[in-house]
Scaffold this active site. Structure first.
Site, short mmCIF file in Angstrom:
data_model
loop_
_atom_site.label_atom_id
_atom_site.label_comp_id
_atom_site.label_asym_id
_atom_site.label_seq_id
_atom_site.Cartn_x
_atom_site.Cartn_y
_atom_site.Cartn_z
N HIS A 139 -3.23 7.94 7.17
CA HIS A 139 -3.14 6.48 7.15
C HIS A 139 -4.20 5.85 8.07
O HIS A 139 -3.89 5.04 8.93
CB HIS A 139 -1.72 6.05 7.57
CG HIS A 139 -1.37 4.64 7.16
ND1 HIS A 139 -1.60 3.55 7.97
CD2 HIS A 139 -0.79 4.15 6.04
CE1 HIS A 139 -1.18 2.45 7.37
NE2 HIS A 139 -0.69 2.79 6.19
N ASP A 192 0.81 -1.22 0.00
CA ASP A 192 0.00 0.00 0.00
C ASP A 192 0.84 1.27 0.00
O ASP A 192 0.30 2.37 -0.05
CB ASP A 192 -0.98 0.01 1.18
CG ASP A 192 -0.31 -0.08 2.53
OD1 ASP A 192 0.75 -0.73 2.63
OD2 ASP A 192 -0.84 0.48 3.51
N ASP A 205 4.93 4.17 8.38
CA ASP A 205 4.18 3.28 9.27
C ASP A 205 5.05 2.91 10.45
O ASP A 205 6.18 2.44 10.28
CB ASP A 205 3.77 2.00 8.53
CG ASP A 205 2.64 2.23 7.54
OD1 ASP A 205 2.26 3.41 7.34
OD2 ASP A 205 2.15 1.24 6.98
#
Length: 317
Positions: free
Chosen positions: A273, A70, A215
């Site tokens: 996100h 992603d 992330d």
């Protein structure tokens, strides 16, 4: 004042939703006629078409935080489209963890794909990864399920503002002398007076400082790198009420992001996100819940959404 602007091309996590595409963020430097991309999830090139102020031909650098799909799967298609874009012949440099070059070469080889411009790949390690005199980009390891980095982009300090009114009050005629004085030089006027340029230039102005988390679960390295940043863009995949899910997937909650912003002493926080579980009105926990959780710790927090444009002003000393 020259502009630095961020455009969020994708603010969802895992898979695209009706409201959000997956991760991609543009850093636009219009005074240089170029822009940089942080992550490139599937569908990024379509989002660029919707962001009419961004041209593929002006893309020069791509920074990949990690190699999950992603954040990565839009890259081959985006580069292929850039090859078709008018003027898209300048080089592109891709920065990312080890493995990105092998993955890209394998993809291009299998598809029989070639570009009409050079594509350079730089394997990222902690520390400074590129600098051009105006901007310096640094990487710090973050805590995710695979090798992952956060990126910090620091603009060089700028000279102070030239005090035009003070110069006029001294009887200094506008023109080339102003440029010399602004550069800090001494000039001799027609009447014999010597004027020191430093006396007419204000204090040095700090450059802008923007940090992207990628992330991550709580990462002290990221907090250290983000000290005093003008803007921290931090993932907030989950609500604190779903902390167990965040811990299992090595992601952040809105609370974790806000704590990082507070501990780093940043000036503003933008959350991105988001898990699709918080979209819509069916759940009692939604994106406004995430915003409230973060603002309880760090009030200068906003939620990002796809195609949101945010200007980052230069702070005066």
């Amino acid at each position: 004042m020259t502009a630095v602007e961020i455009t969020f091309l994708g603010t969802g996590s895992g898979a695209p939703s009706r409201a959000r595409n997956v991760s991609a963020t543009a850093l636009h430097l219009p005074q240089r006629g170029e822009w940089w991309l942080i992550d490139c999830g599937e569908g990024t090139q379509h989002q660029i078409l919707r962001a009419s102020h961004i041209r593929l031909s002006q893309l020069t650098r791509i920074f990949l935080t990690h190699l999950h799909g992603d954040h990565l799967f839009g890259l081959p298609g985006l580069l292929a489209s850039r090859a078709l874009a008018q003027g898209g012949v300048g080089p592109v440099t891709i920065y990312g963890p080890e493995g990105v070059e092998a993955w890209l070469k394998a993809t291009l080889r299998a598809a029989g794909m070639r570009f009409g411009f050079p594509v350079n790949v730089v394997t990222v390690k902690p520390g400074v990864i590129c600098t051009d005199g105006e901007f310096t980009v640094m990487a710090a390891p973050v805590r995710h399920r695979i090798e992952a980095y956060g990126y910090a982009i620091r603009e060089a300090e700028q000279t102070g503002r030239f005090e035009v009114e003070a110069a006029a009050a001294l009887g200094i005629p506008p023109g080339p002398l102003y440029g010399q004085l602004k550069a800090g030089k001494s000039v001799t006027l027609a009447d014999g007076r010597v004027i020191e340029g430093a006396s007419l230039v204000g204090p040095t102005r700090p450059g802008r400082y923007i940090v992207f988390s990628g992330d991550t679960s709580p990462a002290p390295e990221l907090v250290l790198m983000a000290q005093g940043a003008d803007l921290l863009v931090h993932e907030a995949t989950y609500s604190e009420q779903d902390r167990s899910l965040a811990d299992r997937a090595a992601h952040a909650t809105a609370t974790i992001a806000a704590e990082a912003a507070r501990d780093a002493g940043v000036h503003a926080l933008l959350l991105t996100h988001f898990s699709a579980r918080y979209e819509g009105g069916e759940s009692e926990v939604n994106l406004e819940t995430l915003l409230a959780e973060a603002r309880a710790i760090f009030p200068e927090t906003r939620l990002a959404h796809d195609l949101l444009r945010v200007s980052v002003p230069r702070r005066e000393q």
